[in-house]
Design a protein around this motif. Sequence first.
Motif, PDB file in Angstrom:
ATOM      1  N   THR A   6       2.524   0.431 -82.368  1.00 10.35           N
ATOM      2  CA  THR A   6       2.274  -0.625 -81.394  1.00 10.35           C
ATOM      3  C   THR A   6       1.853  -0.021 -80.065  1.00 10.35           C
ATOM      4  OG1 THR A   6       4.590  -0.666 -80.726  1.00 10.35           O
ATOM      5  CG2 THR A   6       3.917  -2.227 -82.443  1.00 10.35           C
ATOM      6  N   PHE A   7       1.097  -0.799 -79.316  1.00  9.47           N
ATOM      7  CA  PHE A   7       0.746  -0.415 -77.950  1.00  9.47           C
ATOM      8  C   PHE A   7       0.642  -1.671 -77.107  1.00  9.47           C
ATOM      9  CE2 PHE A   7      -3.447  -1.023 -79.893  1.00  9.47           C
ATOM     10  CZ  PHE A   7      -4.137  -1.747 -78.924  1.00  9.47           C
ATOM     11  N   SER A  32       1.633   3.446 -75.256  1.00  4.92           N
ATOM     12  CA  SER A  32       2.221   3.460 -76.596  1.00  4.92           C
ATOM     13  C   SER A  32       3.523   4.243 -76.531  1.00  4.92           C
ATOM     14  CB  SER A  32       1.275   4.105 -77.611  1.00  4.92           C
ATOM     15  OG  SER A  32       1.928   4.231 -78.866  1.00  4.92           O
ATOM     16  N   PRO A 114      -3.932   5.980 -79.846  1.00  9.43           N
ATOM     17  CA  PRO A 114      -3.992   5.247 -78.576  1.00  9.43           C
ATOM     18  C   PRO A 114      -5.219   5.591 -77.716  1.00  9.43           C
ATOM     19  CG  PRO A 114      -1.793   6.089 -78.921  1.00  9.43           C
ATOM     20  CD  PRO A 114      -2.660   6.686 -79.987  1.00  9.43           C
TER      21      PRO A 114
END
Length: 127
Positions: A6-7, A32, A114
Amino acid sequence: MQDKVTFEYAIIRVVPKVEREEFFNVGVILFSKRKKFLGIKYHVDSNKLKAIAPDLEIDLLNNYLNAWKLICNGGKSGGKIGEFEISDRFRWLAACRSTIVQSSKTHPGLCENPELALNDIFEKYVL
């Protein structure tokens, strides 16, 4: 194949006259937690700046954005805020403010890398 993580990201905006609420996008910050990544990418279109805010000096704006970059990079060069933990630096940068450099609300995403996600979002929303 790498696992996706996830970010969160926010769009960096220039708001020359806060009371008019007009803005244009100049950059992206992306965080992130799992990858321990905080990055920023920005570019000021001088023609757009002249059209929207002819009195605003591009050098001044670039100085503000460079300060954001120093905070993202962390360490003493980013001042007291640059010494915060990575998540706290992102939250500080993405906080609501009423200055000429602001950020959008934060948005979530999933990615494998990312840095690539930062570049993709930058190209989509800034360039």
